[in-house]
Design an enzyme around this catalytic site. Structure first.
Site, PDB file in Angstrom:
ATOM      1  NE  ARG A  88      17.263  44.641   3.072  1.00 47.61           N
ATOM      2  CZ  ARG A  88      17.394  43.770   2.095  1.00 47.61           C
ATOM      3  NH1 ARG A  88      17.854  44.161   0.912  1.00 47.61           N
ATOM      4  NH2 ARG A  88      17.103  42.509   2.274  1.00 47.61           N
ATOM      5  CG  HIS A 133      20.508  38.966   3.205  1.00 47.02           C
ATOM      6  ND1 HIS A 133      20.144  40.240   2.832  1.00 47.02           N
ATOM      7  CD2 HIS A 133      21.147  38.438   2.135  1.00 47.02           C
ATOM      8  CE1 HIS A 133      20.556  40.473   1.584  1.00 47.02           C
ATOM      9  NE2 HIS A 133      21.172  39.379   1.154  1.00 47.02           N
ATOM     10  CD  GLU A 178      17.834  39.163  -3.747  1.00 49.02           C
ATOM     11  OE1 GLU A 178      17.949  40.171  -4.470  1.00 49.02           O
ATOM     12  OE2 GLU A 178      18.774  38.361  -3.551  1.00 49.02           O
ATOM     13  CG  ASN A 318      16.223  43.049  -3.046  1.00 54.14           C
ATOM     14  OD1 ASN A 318      15.789  44.042  -2.467  1.00 54.14           O
ATOM     15  ND2 ASN A 318      16.697  42.014  -2.385  1.00 54.14           N
ATOM     16  CE1 TYR A 320      22.006  44.647  -7.256  1.00 58.08           C
ATOM     17  CE2 TYR A 320      20.145  43.203  -6.808  1.00 58.08           C
ATOM     18  CZ  TYR A 320      21.240  43.925  -6.359  1.00 58.08           C
ATOM     19  OH  TYR A 320      21.560  43.930  -5.019  1.00 58.08           O
ATOM     20  CD  GLU A 389      19.749  43.192  -2.122  1.00 58.22           C
ATOM     21  OE1 GLU A 389      20.263  42.802  -3.197  1.00 58.22           O
ATOM     22  OE2 GLU A 389      19.595  42.453  -1.132  1.00 58.22           O
TER      23      GLU A 389
END
Length: 498
Positions: A88, A133, A178, A318, A320, A389
Protein backbone atom coordinates in the site's frame (compact mmCIF):
# COMPACT_ATOMS: atom_id res chain seq x y z
CA UNK A 1 -22.28 -11.43 20.57
CA UNK A 2 -23.30 -7.93 21.53
CA UNK A 3 -22.10 -5.29 19.10
CA UNK A 4 -20.11 -3.48 21.79
CA UNK A 5 -19.05 -6.33 24.07
CA UNK A 6 -15.32 -6.69 24.62
CA UNK A 7 -14.43 -10.23 23.56
CA UNK A 8 -11.25 -12.21 23.98
CA UNK A 9 -11.05 -14.64 21.10
CA UNK A 10 -10.74 -18.29 22.01
CA UNK A 11 -10.34 -19.55 18.46
CA UNK A 12 -6.55 -19.61 18.54
CA UNK A 13 -5.89 -19.47 14.80
CA UNK A 14 -2.23 -19.17 13.79
CA UNK A 15 -2.47 -20.32 10.17
CA UNK A 16 -2.68 -17.72 7.41
CA UNK A 17 -5.65 -18.48 5.11
CA UNK A 18 -5.02 -18.98 1.43
CA UNK A 19 -5.43 -15.76 -0.61
CA UNK A 20 -5.16 -13.60 2.50
CA UNK A 21 -3.02 -10.59 1.58
CA UNK A 22 -0.02 -9.80 3.76
CA UNK A 23 1.87 -6.63 3.02
CA UNK A 24 3.16 -3.31 4.30
CA UNK A 25 2.19 0.32 3.88
CA UNK A 26 3.71 3.80 3.42
CA UNK A 27 2.63 7.24 2.23
CA UNK A 28 4.14 9.63 -0.29
CA UNK A 29 5.11 12.64 1.80
CA UNK A 30 6.47 10.49 4.61
CA UNK A 31 8.99 8.53 2.51
CA UNK A 32 9.34 9.82 -1.06
CA UNK A 33 11.45 12.95 -0.72
CA UNK A 34 12.17 14.57 -4.07
CA UNK A 35 9.96 17.39 -2.92
CA UNK A 36 10.58 19.53 -6.02
CA UNK A 37 12.15 16.93 -8.33
CA UNK A 38 11.14 16.68 -11.98
CA UNK A 39 8.40 19.26 -11.88
CA UNK A 40 6.64 18.27 -8.67
CA UNK A 41 4.52 21.07 -7.25
CA UNK A 42 4.30 22.30 -3.68
CA UNK A 43 2.06 20.58 -1.15
CA UNK A 44 0.79 22.15 2.04
CA UNK A 45 3.46 20.19 3.93
CA UNK A 46 6.26 21.39 1.65
CA UNK A 47 5.13 24.98 2.03
CA UNK A 48 4.61 25.15 5.77
CA UNK A 49 7.63 23.06 6.82
CA UNK A 50 9.84 25.40 4.81
CA UNK A 51 8.07 28.49 6.11
CA UNK A 52 7.65 27.35 9.75
CA UNK A 53 10.08 24.49 10.37
CA UNK A 54 9.34 24.42 14.10
CA UNK A 55 5.95 22.88 13.33
CA UNK A 56 7.92 19.63 13.48
CA UNK A 57 9.37 18.64 16.84
CA UNK A 58 12.87 17.85 15.56
CA UNK A 59 12.88 20.53 12.82
CA UNK A 60 13.05 17.93 10.04
CA UNK A 61 10.90 17.71 6.93
CA UNK A 62 10.02 15.49 4.00
CA UNK A 63 12.35 17.09 1.45
CA UNK A 64 14.37 13.87 1.32
CA UNK A 65 12.89 11.63 4.05
CA UNK A 66 13.61 8.00 3.04
CA UNK A 67 14.27 9.19 -0.55
CA UNK A 68 11.97 6.59 -2.05
CA UNK A 69 11.51 8.77 -5.11
CA UNK A 70 15.04 7.72 -6.03
CA UNK A 71 15.20 4.45 -4.08
CA UNK A 72 11.90 2.84 -5.05
CA UNK A 73 13.74 -0.14 -6.55
CA UNK A 74 15.28 -0.86 -3.14
CA UNK A 75 11.84 -0.60 -1.55
CA UNK A 76 10.53 -3.23 -3.95
CA UNK A 77 13.59 -5.40 -3.16
CA UNK A 78 12.65 -5.13 0.52
CA UNK A 79 9.08 -6.17 -0.21
CA UNK A 80 10.41 -9.12 -2.18
CA UNK A 81 12.76 -10.04 0.69
CA UNK A 82 9.75 -10.06 3.02
CA UNK A 83 7.73 -12.13 0.59
CA UNK A 84 4.98 -9.49 0.73
CA UNK A 85 1.95 -10.15 -1.43
CA UNK A 86 0.84 -6.51 -1.57
CA UNK A 87 2.08 -2.98 -1.01
CA UNK A 88 0.00 0.00 0.00
CA UNK A 89 1.45 3.36 -1.06
CA UNK A 90 0.02 6.77 -1.84
CA UNK A 91 0.34 9.04 -4.83
CA UNK A 92 1.46 12.62 -4.35
CA UNK A 93 -1.24 14.85 -5.83
CA UNK A 94 1.29 17.56 -6.73
CA UNK A 95 3.69 15.10 -8.33
CA UNK A 96 0.96 14.36 -10.88
CA UNK A 97 -0.71 17.80 -11.01
CA UNK A 98 1.87 20.39 -9.86
CA UNK A 99 -0.65 23.12 -9.06
CA UNK A 100 -3.37 20.64 -8.10
CA UNK A 101 -5.45 21.31 -11.21
CA UNK A 102 -5.61 19.56 -14.56
CA UNK A 103 -4.00 22.57 -16.26
CA UNK A 104 -0.78 20.57 -16.51
CA UNK A 105 -0.20 16.84 -16.06
CA UNK A 106 3.41 16.17 -15.09
CA UNK A 107 4.74 13.35 -17.32
CA UNK A 108 7.62 12.71 -14.91
CA UNK A 109 5.18 12.04 -12.09
CA UNK A 110 3.19 9.65 -14.25
CA UNK A 111 6.42 7.92 -15.27
CA UNK A 112 7.61 7.52 -11.66
CA UNK A 113 4.47 5.80 -10.44
CA UNK A 114 4.29 3.72 -13.62
CA UNK A 115 7.80 2.41 -12.95
CA UNK A 116 6.93 1.60 -9.34
CA UNK A 117 3.69 -0.18 -10.25
CA UNK A 118 5.33 -2.13 -13.07
CA UNK A 119 8.14 -3.27 -10.79
CA UNK A 120 5.69 -4.36 -8.10
CA UNK A 121 3.66 -6.39 -10.57
CA UNK A 122 6.81 -7.92 -12.08
CA UNK A 123 7.55 -9.25 -8.59
CA UNK A 124 3.98 -10.51 -8.02
CA UNK A 125 3.23 -7.77 -5.49
CA UNK A 126 -0.24 -6.24 -5.75
CA UNK A 127 -0.45 -2.44 -5.48
CA UNK A 128 -3.07 -0.96 -3.16
CA UNK A 129 -2.97 2.74 -4.02
CA UNK A 130 -4.15 5.67 -1.92
CA UNK A 131 -5.13 8.80 -3.80
CA UNK A 132 -4.92 11.20 -0.87
CA UNK A 133 -2.75 10.79 2.23
CA UNK A 134 -2.87 14.33 3.63
CA UNK A 135 -0.61 16.16 1.14
CA UNK A 136 -3.04 18.76 -0.22
CA UNK A 137 -1.73 21.09 -2.94
CA UNK A 138 -0.86 24.46 -1.42
CA UNK A 139 -3.00 26.11 -4.11
CA UNK A 140 -6.16 24.71 -2.54
CA UNK A 141 -5.00 25.15 1.03
CA UNK A 142 -4.71 28.89 0.36
CA UNK A 143 -8.31 28.83 -0.85
CA UNK A 144 -9.88 27.23 2.21
CA UNK A 145 -8.66 23.66 1.81
CA UNK A 146 -11.18 21.07 2.92
CA UNK A 147 -13.52 23.78 4.23
CA UNK A 148 -14.12 24.82 0.62
CA UNK A 149 -16.52 22.51 -1.22
CA UNK A 150 -14.81 23.21 -4.55
CA UNK A 151 -11.82 21.19 -3.27
CA UNK A 152 -14.01 18.10 -3.64
CA UNK A 153 -14.44 18.91 -7.34
CA UNK A 154 -10.69 19.33 -7.81
CA UNK A 155 -10.15 16.02 -6.01
CA UNK A 156 -12.51 14.32 -8.45
CA UNK A 157 -10.59 15.72 -11.40
CA UNK A 158 -7.32 14.50 -9.90
CA UNK A 159 -8.82 11.05 -9.25
CA UNK A 160 -9.94 10.80 -12.88
CA UNK A 161 -6.40 11.52 -14.10
CA UNK A 162 -4.94 8.87 -11.80
CA UNK A 163 -7.56 6.22 -12.65
CA UNK A 164 -6.95 6.83 -16.34
CA UNK A 165 -3.16 6.69 -15.99
CA UNK A 166 -2.81 3.60 -13.78
CA UNK A 167 -6.16 1.82 -13.61
CA UNK A 168 -5.25 -0.78 -16.21
CA UNK A 169 -2.73 -2.14 -13.67
CA UNK A 170 -4.05 -1.04 -10.27
CA UNK A 171 -7.21 -2.85 -9.19
CA UNK A 172 -7.61 -1.64 -5.61
CA UNK A 173 -7.94 2.05 -4.75
CA UNK A 174 -8.24 3.96 -1.48
CA UNK A 175 -9.65 7.44 -1.99
CA UNK A 176 -8.87 9.15 1.32
CA UNK A 177 -6.73 8.14 4.29
CA UNK A 178 -8.01 8.73 7.84
CA UNK A 179 -10.33 11.69 7.26
CA UNK A 180 -11.11 11.98 10.98
CA UNK A 181 -7.49 12.27 12.12
CA UNK A 182 -6.65 14.50 9.17
CA UNK A 183 -9.43 16.94 10.02
CA UNK A 184 -8.74 16.83 13.75
CA UNK A 185 -5.02 17.56 13.44
CA UNK A 186 -5.73 20.55 11.17
CA UNK A 187 -8.93 22.04 12.54
CA UNK A 188 -9.52 20.56 15.98
CA UNK A 189 -5.98 20.91 17.34
CA UNK A 190 -4.26 23.16 14.79
CA UNK A 191 -1.04 21.15 14.79
CA UNK A 192 -0.90 20.16 11.09
CA UNK A 193 -0.63 22.53 8.15
CA UNK A 194 -2.32 24.82 7.38
CA UNK A 195 -2.71 25.27 11.17
CA UNK A 196 -6.30 26.54 10.93
CA UNK A 197 -7.70 25.68 14.33
CA UNK A 198 -11.50 25.58 14.35
CA UNK A 199 -12.55 23.07 17.02
CA UNK A 200 -16.05 21.71 16.89
CA UNK A 201 -16.80 23.56 13.65
CA UNK A 202 -14.13 23.24 10.97
CA UNK A 203 -13.51 19.66 12.07
CA UNK A 204 -17.04 18.56 11.08
CA UNK A 205 -17.12 20.58 7.87
CA UNK A 206 -13.77 19.11 6.81
CA UNK A 207 -15.10 15.62 7.46
CA UNK A 208 -18.26 16.28 5.50
CA UNK A 209 -16.32 17.53 2.49
CA UNK A 210 -13.93 14.58 2.61
CA UNK A 211 -16.93 12.24 2.61
CA UNK A 212 -18.21 14.02 -0.49
CA UNK A 213 -14.74 13.93 -2.09
CA UNK A 214 -14.55 10.20 -1.47
CA UNK A 215 -18.01 9.69 -2.98
CA UNK A 216 -17.11 11.79 -5.99
CA UNK A 217 -14.01 9.70 -6.73
CA UNK A 218 -16.03 6.51 -6.22
CA UNK A 219 -18.73 7.57 -8.69
CA UNK A 220 -16.16 8.70 -11.26
CA UNK A 221 -14.59 5.26 -11.10
CA UNK A 222 -17.94 3.50 -11.08
CA UNK A 223 -19.29 5.35 -14.11
CA UNK A 224 -16.19 5.89 -16.22
CA UNK A 225 -13.70 3.12 -15.39
CA UNK A 226 -15.14 0.12 -13.55
CA UNK A 227 -16.53 -1.69 -16.57
CA UNK A 228 -13.21 -1.41 -18.43
CA UNK A 229 -10.73 -1.75 -15.57
CA UNK A 230 -12.62 -4.03 -13.17
CA UNK A 231 -11.18 -2.56 -9.97
CA UNK A 232 -12.52 -1.75 -6.53
CA UNK A 233 -12.65 1.49 -4.54
CA UNK A 234 -12.78 2.08 -0.79
CA UNK A 235 -11.37 4.41 1.86
CA UNK A 236 -9.24 4.02 4.98
CA UNK A 237 -10.62 5.01 8.37
CA UNK A 238 -8.86 5.24 11.70
CA UNK A 239 -10.66 3.16 14.32
CA UNK A 240 -9.52 2.41 17.84
CA UNK A 241 -11.50 0.17 20.17
CA UNK A 242 -13.35 1.50 23.25
CA UNK A 243 -13.85 -0.61 26.37
CA UNK A 244 -16.34 0.42 29.03
CA UNK A 245 -14.50 1.36 32.22
CA UNK A 246 -17.31 -0.26 34.23
CA UNK A 247 -20.71 -1.88 33.78
CA UNK A 248 -22.49 1.34 34.68
CA UNK A 249 -25.11 2.66 32.30
CA UNK A 250 -23.12 5.87 31.78
CA UNK A 251 -19.97 4.02 30.77
CA UNK A 252 -21.83 1.66 28.45
CA UNK A 253 -23.49 4.65 26.80
CA UNK A 254 -20.07 6.30 26.52
CA UNK A 255 -18.85 3.32 24.48
CA UNK A 256 -21.79 3.69 22.10
CA UNK A 257 -21.12 7.41 21.75
CA UNK A 258 -17.40 6.83 21.18
CA UNK A 259 -18.21 4.46 18.33
CA UNK A 260 -20.77 6.85 16.84
CA UNK A 261 -18.28 9.74 16.81
CA UNK A 262 -15.13 7.82 15.86
CA UNK A 263 -16.45 5.12 13.54
CA UNK A 264 -20.03 5.98 12.64
CA UNK A 265 -19.31 9.53 11.47
CA UNK A 266 -17.88 8.02 8.26
CA UNK A 267 -19.13 4.43 8.19
CA UNK A 268 -22.82 5.24 8.70
CA UNK A 269 -23.26 7.64 5.75
CA UNK A 270 -21.57 5.10 3.48
CA UNK A 271 -23.24 1.93 4.78
CA UNK A 272 -26.49 3.23 6.32
CA UNK A 273 -27.22 6.43 4.44
CA UNK A 274 -26.75 9.13 7.09
CA UNK A 275 -24.83 10.22 10.17
CA UNK A 276 -25.52 8.20 13.35
CA UNK A 277 -28.49 9.54 15.32
CA UNK A 278 -26.32 9.66 18.46
CA UNK A 279 -23.78 11.87 16.74
CA UNK A 280 -26.43 14.21 15.35
CA UNK A 281 -28.31 14.52 18.63
CA UNK A 282 -25.30 15.12 20.86
CA UNK A 283 -23.81 17.82 18.60
CA UNK A 284 -27.19 19.50 18.17
CA UNK A 285 -27.78 19.57 21.93
CA UNK A 286 -24.30 20.93 22.63
CA UNK A 287 -24.73 23.56 19.92
CA UNK A 288 -27.98 24.77 21.52
CA UNK A 289 -26.32 25.03 24.92
CA UNK A 290 -23.58 27.13 23.32
CA UNK A 291 -26.16 29.48 21.75
CA UNK A 292 -25.63 28.40 18.14
CA UNK A 293 -28.77 28.91 16.07
CA UNK A 294 -28.12 25.69 14.15
CA UNK A 295 -26.11 22.56 14.80
CA UNK A 296 -22.37 22.81 14.22
CA UNK A 297 -22.69 19.54 12.27
CA UNK A 298 -24.19 20.49 8.92
CA UNK A 299 -26.81 17.95 7.98
CA UNK A 300 -26.41 15.98 4.79
CA UNK A 301 -29.08 16.82 2.23
CA UNK A 302 -31.23 14.08 0.76
CA UNK A 303 -29.18 14.34 -2.43
CA UNK A 304 -25.88 14.09 -0.53
CA UNK A 305 -27.10 11.09 1.47
CA UNK A 306 -27.98 9.25 -1.72
CA UNK A 307 -24.68 10.28 -3.30
CA UNK A 308 -22.56 8.96 -0.40
CA UNK A 309 -24.59 5.85 0.41
CA UNK A 310 -23.03 2.63 -0.91
CA UNK A 311 -19.74 4.18 -2.03
CA UNK A 312 -17.32 1.53 -0.75
CA UNK A 313 -16.40 -1.81 -2.25
CA UNK A 314 -14.26 -2.37 0.84
CA UNK A 315 -13.18 -0.53 3.98
CA UNK A 316 -9.60 0.01 5.05
CA UNK A 317 -9.16 0.07 8.81
CA UNK A 318 -6.18 1.76 10.43
CA UNK A 319 -5.98 0.49 14.01
CA UNK A 320 -3.22 0.98 16.58
CA UNK A 321 -4.58 0.76 20.12
CA UNK A 322 -7.56 0.40 22.47
CA UNK A 323 -8.67 2.49 25.42
CA UNK A 324 -11.13 2.55 28.29
CA UNK A 325 -13.94 5.07 28.15
CA UNK A 326 -16.08 6.49 30.92
CA UNK A 327 -18.60 9.21 31.61
CA UNK A 328 -19.07 10.87 34.99
CA UNK A 329 -19.12 14.31 36.59
CA UNK A 330 -15.36 14.74 36.15
CA UNK A 331 -15.79 15.00 32.38
CA UNK A 332 -17.84 18.18 32.60
CA UNK A 333 -15.62 21.12 31.74
CA UNK A 334 -12.68 18.85 30.88
CA UNK A 335 -12.44 20.05 27.27
CA UNK A 336 -12.59 23.40 25.53
CA UNK A 337 -15.97 24.49 24.20
CA UNK A 338 -16.94 23.95 21.49
CA UNK A 339 -14.88 20.93 20.50
CA UNK A 340 -15.19 17.40 19.24
CA UNK A 341 -14.12 16.01 22.62
CA UNK A 342 -16.62 18.16 24.48
CA UNK A 343 -19.33 16.94 22.13
CA UNK A 344 -18.51 13.31 22.94
CA UNK A 345 -18.77 14.02 26.67
CA UNK A 346 -16.55 11.15 27.70
CA UNK A 347 -13.13 10.49 29.16
CA UNK A 348 -10.52 7.90 28.22
CA UNK A 349 -7.57 6.11 29.79
CA UNK A 350 -5.46 3.01 29.18
CA UNK A 351 -4.33 0.09 31.28
CA UNK A 352 -0.73 0.85 32.35
CA UNK A 353 0.04 -2.88 32.22
CA UNK A 354 -0.41 -2.92 28.43
CA UNK A 355 3.04 -2.84 26.76
CA UNK A 356 3.85 0.72 25.76
CA UNK A 357 5.42 1.93 22.56
CA UNK A 358 7.55 5.01 22.01
CA UNK A 359 4.28 6.92 21.62
CA UNK A 360 2.50 7.01 24.97
CA UNK A 361 -0.97 6.49 23.49
CA UNK A 362 -0.02 3.39 21.51
CA UNK A 363 -0.09 0.38 23.84
CA UNK A 364 -0.45 -3.23 22.83
CA UNK A 365 -3.87 -4.77 23.42
CA UNK A 366 -4.60 -7.09 20.52
CA UNK A 367 -8.08 -8.26 21.65
CA UNK A 368 -9.27 -4.75 20.81
CA UNK A 369 -8.66 -5.33 17.10
CA UNK A 370 -10.57 -8.61 17.28
CA UNK A 371 -13.52 -6.82 18.92
CA UNK A 372 -13.41 -3.99 16.37
CA UNK A 373 -13.57 -6.41 13.44
CA UNK A 374 -16.50 -8.26 15.00
CA UNK A 375 -18.27 -4.96 15.64
CA UNK A 376 -17.87 -3.97 11.97
CA UNK A 377 -19.18 -7.39 10.96
CA UNK A 378 -22.26 -7.14 13.16
CA UNK A 379 -23.03 -3.45 12.60
CA UNK A 380 -22.38 -2.97 8.88
CA UNK A 381 -23.43 -6.29 7.34
CA UNK A 382 -19.92 -7.71 7.27
CA UNK A 383 -18.19 -5.52 4.68
CA UNK A 384 -14.95 -6.51 3.00
CA UNK A 385 -12.22 -5.14 5.27
CA UNK A 386 -8.48 -4.70 4.93
CA UNK A 387 -6.30 -3.70 7.85
CA UNK A 388 -4.55 -0.95 5.95
CA UNK A 389 -2.44 0.24 8.89
CA UNK A 390 -1.38 -1.43 12.12
CA UNK A 391 1.94 -0.71 13.75
CA UNK A 392 3.99 -0.04 16.85
CA UNK A 393 6.61 2.71 17.04
CA UNK A 394 9.81 1.88 18.84
CA UNK A 395 12.48 4.24 20.10
CA UNK A 396 15.87 4.95 18.52
CA UNK A 397 17.40 3.11 21.50
CA UNK A 398 15.57 -0.11 20.60
CA UNK A 399 16.33 0.36 16.93
CA UNK A 400 17.18 -2.91 15.11
CA UNK A 401 16.29 -5.23 17.97
CA UNK A 402 12.65 -4.14 18.08
CA UNK A 403 11.30 -7.01 20.14
CA UNK A 404 8.19 -5.10 21.21
CA UNK A 405 7.23 -4.41 17.60
CA UNK A 406 7.76 -8.05 16.65
CA UNK A 407 5.48 -9.19 19.47
CA UNK A 408 2.86 -6.58 18.60
CA UNK A 409 2.83 -7.67 14.95
CA UNK A 410 2.25 -11.32 15.82
CA UNK A 411 -0.39 -10.56 18.45
CA UNK A 412 -2.44 -8.24 16.24
CA UNK A 413 -2.20 -10.44 13.16
CA UNK A 414 -3.42 -13.36 15.27
CA UNK A 415 -6.37 -11.23 16.44
CA UNK A 416 -7.23 -10.59 12.77
CA UNK A 417 -7.10 -14.30 11.98
CA UNK A 418 -9.28 -15.11 14.99
CA UNK A 419 -11.85 -12.56 13.83
CA UNK A 420 -11.75 -13.99 10.32
CA UNK A 421 -12.33 -17.48 11.73
CA UNK A 422 -15.39 -16.10 13.52
CA UNK A 423 -16.86 -14.66 10.34
CA UNK A 424 -15.17 -11.30 9.73
CA UNK A 425 -14.73 -10.58 6.04
CA UNK A 426 -11.18 -9.29 6.54
CA UNK A 427 -9.11 -10.08 3.46
CA UNK A 428 -5.70 -8.60 4.18
CA UNK A 429 -3.28 -7.00 6.60
CA UNK A 430 -0.78 -4.20 5.90
CA UNK A 431 1.79 -3.44 8.58
CA UNK A 432 2.72 0.19 9.13
CA UNK A 433 5.23 0.77 7.93
CA UNK A 434 7.63 -0.74 5.43
CA UNK A 435 10.42 1.73 6.20
CA UNK A 436 10.98 4.56 8.65
CA UNK A 437 9.63 7.90 7.47
CA UNK A 438 8.65 11.37 8.57
CA UNK A 439 6.00 10.94 11.25
CA UNK A 440 4.36 14.24 10.41
CA UNK A 441 4.73 16.83 13.19
CA UNK A 442 6.84 14.39 15.24
CA UNK A 443 9.59 14.37 12.60
CA UNK A 444 12.09 11.76 11.49
CA UNK A 445 13.80 10.77 14.71
CA UNK A 446 11.32 10.19 17.52
CA UNK A 447 9.16 7.28 16.35
CA UNK A 448 10.46 4.29 14.35
CA UNK A 449 7.52 2.50 12.73
CA UNK A 450 9.51 0.81 9.97
CA UNK A 451 10.09 -2.90 9.57
CA UNK A 452 13.29 -1.59 8.02
CA UNK A 453 15.47 1.02 9.65
CA UNK A 454 16.38 4.00 7.48
CA UNK A 455 19.65 5.71 8.30
CA UNK A 456 18.66 9.36 7.89
CA UNK A 457 22.25 10.49 8.46
CA UNK A 458 23.55 8.43 5.55
CA UNK A 459 23.06 10.27 2.23
CA UNK A 460 22.30 6.89 0.63
CA UNK A 461 19.47 6.31 3.15
CA UNK A 462 20.59 2.77 3.85
CA UNK A 463 17.77 0.35 4.74
CA UNK A 464 18.41 -2.41 7.30
CA UNK A 465 15.98 -5.15 8.34
CA UNK A 466 14.87 -5.01 11.95
CA UNK A 467 13.99 -8.08 13.97
CA UNK A 468 10.31 -7.39 13.26
CA UNK A 469 11.03 -7.66 9.52
CA UNK A 470 12.60 -11.09 10.03
CA UNK A 471 9.60 -12.21 12.08
CA UNK A 472 7.17 -10.97 9.44
CA UNK A 473 9.21 -12.62 6.69
CA UNK A 474 8.94 -15.97 8.47
CA UNK A 475 5.18 -15.55 8.96
CA UNK A 476 4.73 -14.92 5.25
CA UNK A 477 7.10 -17.73 4.24
CA UNK A 478 5.61 -20.37 6.54
CA UNK A 479 2.01 -19.18 6.47
CA UNK A 480 1.99 -19.51 10.25
CA UNK A 481 2.34 -17.20 13.24
CA UNK A 482 4.95 -18.84 15.43
CA UNK A 483 5.41 -17.00 18.73
CA UNK A 484 8.40 -19.23 19.44
CA UNK A 485 10.33 -18.08 16.39
CA UNK A 486 13.10 -15.86 17.73
CA UNK A 487 15.64 -14.58 15.22
CA UNK A 488 18.40 -12.86 17.13
CA UNK A 489 20.81 -11.15 14.73
CA UNK A 490 21.30 -8.11 16.93
CA UNK A 491 21.94 -9.57 20.38
CA UNK A 492 19.81 -10.02 23.46
CA UNK A 493 16.90 -7.83 24.43
CA UNK A 494 15.70 -6.80 27.85
CA UNK A 495 12.04 -6.64 26.87
CA UNK A 496 9.71 -9.22 28.36
CA UNK A 497 6.06 -9.09 27.30
CA UNK A 498 3.72 -9.69 30.20
Amino acid sequence: MSAITQVNSNVGVNKIPENFLLGAATSAYQIEGGWNADGKGESVWDHYLHKQPDIVQDITNGDIAADSYHLYERDVEILKELGAKAYRFSISWTRILPDGTTNFINPHGIAYYSRLIDLLLANNILPLVTLYHWDLPITFSNNGGWLNETTTDRFGEYARIVFNAFGDKVKNWITVNEPSIHCSFIYEYGIHPPLKKSPGVGFYECGRNLLLAHAKAYHIYDIEFRKIQGGKVGLSLDAEWPIAASDSKDDLEAVKDYLAFNVGQYMDPIFKGDYPERLVNRIAAASRRQCYTTSRLQALTAKEKAYINGTADFVGINHYYSLYVYRNASVRGMYETPSFLDDTGLGTFQDPSWPQSAFTRMREYAPGLYSLLMYLKDTYHNPVVYITENGFPTTPAEDLNDEKKAHYLRAYLKAVLDAKANGSNCQGYFFWSLVDGLEWASGLQKYRFGLYQVDFIDPSRKRTARKSALVYKEIIRSGTIDFGYNPNPYGDTCFINT
